[in-house]
Design a protein around this motif. Structure first.
Motif: not given
Length: 169
Positions: A34, A36-37, A41, A63, A98-99
């Motif tokens: 989350v 990372w999002t 963004t 993060h 990421p993710y």
């Protein structure tokens, strides 16, 4: 009052922890994804839409904090689950991509590498005699102190890294 049985292992009759190794790892792995999002963004807002750097500052801050928390969690859970050093290192590397923490969590789940409870008591396993396992059991027997000590260590590490400056500088 029933007579107590001295052969009863107290770890089997104690109330199970609601925060199992699986639940702790999964929660922090998802939080890492989350954040990372949020960071990505913020970067899109800054570099594509020229909307300033507030999104990067906030997303980067969150993060970074969760990234460190994930690392601490991966090591703790990995030691508890008796993962190999390579598997613990691999879990740490997933936080860089990421993710990647979420599919790695699913991979661990399929291989039953998150099964089981916290190892608070020694068993017949010869590995329980190692210094690492003895220390792990010691801290796991005091979950409140473990949480408080981990939080203090996390904040201290994060503050030190912030004082050194953001990555890339």
């Amino acid at each position: 009052m029933p007579e107590s049985d001295p052969t009863t292992d107290l770890t089997t009759v104690a109330a199970p922890s609601r925060l199992s190794p699986r639940r702790l790892y999964r929660t922090v792995a998802i939080a890492e994804a989350v954040t990372w999002t949020l960071l990505i963004t913020g970067m899109i807002l800054k570099y594509v839409l020229d909307a300033g750097d507030v999104g990067v500052r906030v997303g980067g801050f969150l993060h970074g904090f969760v990234f460190l928390a994930y690392g601490m969690t991966a090591v703790l859970v990995g030691l508890n689950q008796r993962w190999s050093v390579g598997l613990i290192a691999g879990s740490l590397l997933t936080a860089v991509v990421p993710y990647a923490t979420v599919p790695f969590d699913r991979w661990l789940e399929r291989r039953h590498l998150l099964d089981g409870a916290w190892r608070r008591a020694a068993s017949d396993d010869p590995r329980d005699g190692t210094a690492v396992d003895r220390m792990l059991r010691g801290v796991l027997r005091h979950p409140g102190l473990l949480a408080a000590g981990s939080a203090v260590a996390l904040v201290a590490l994060f503050a030190t890294l912030l004082a050194l400056g953001p990555p890339g500088r």
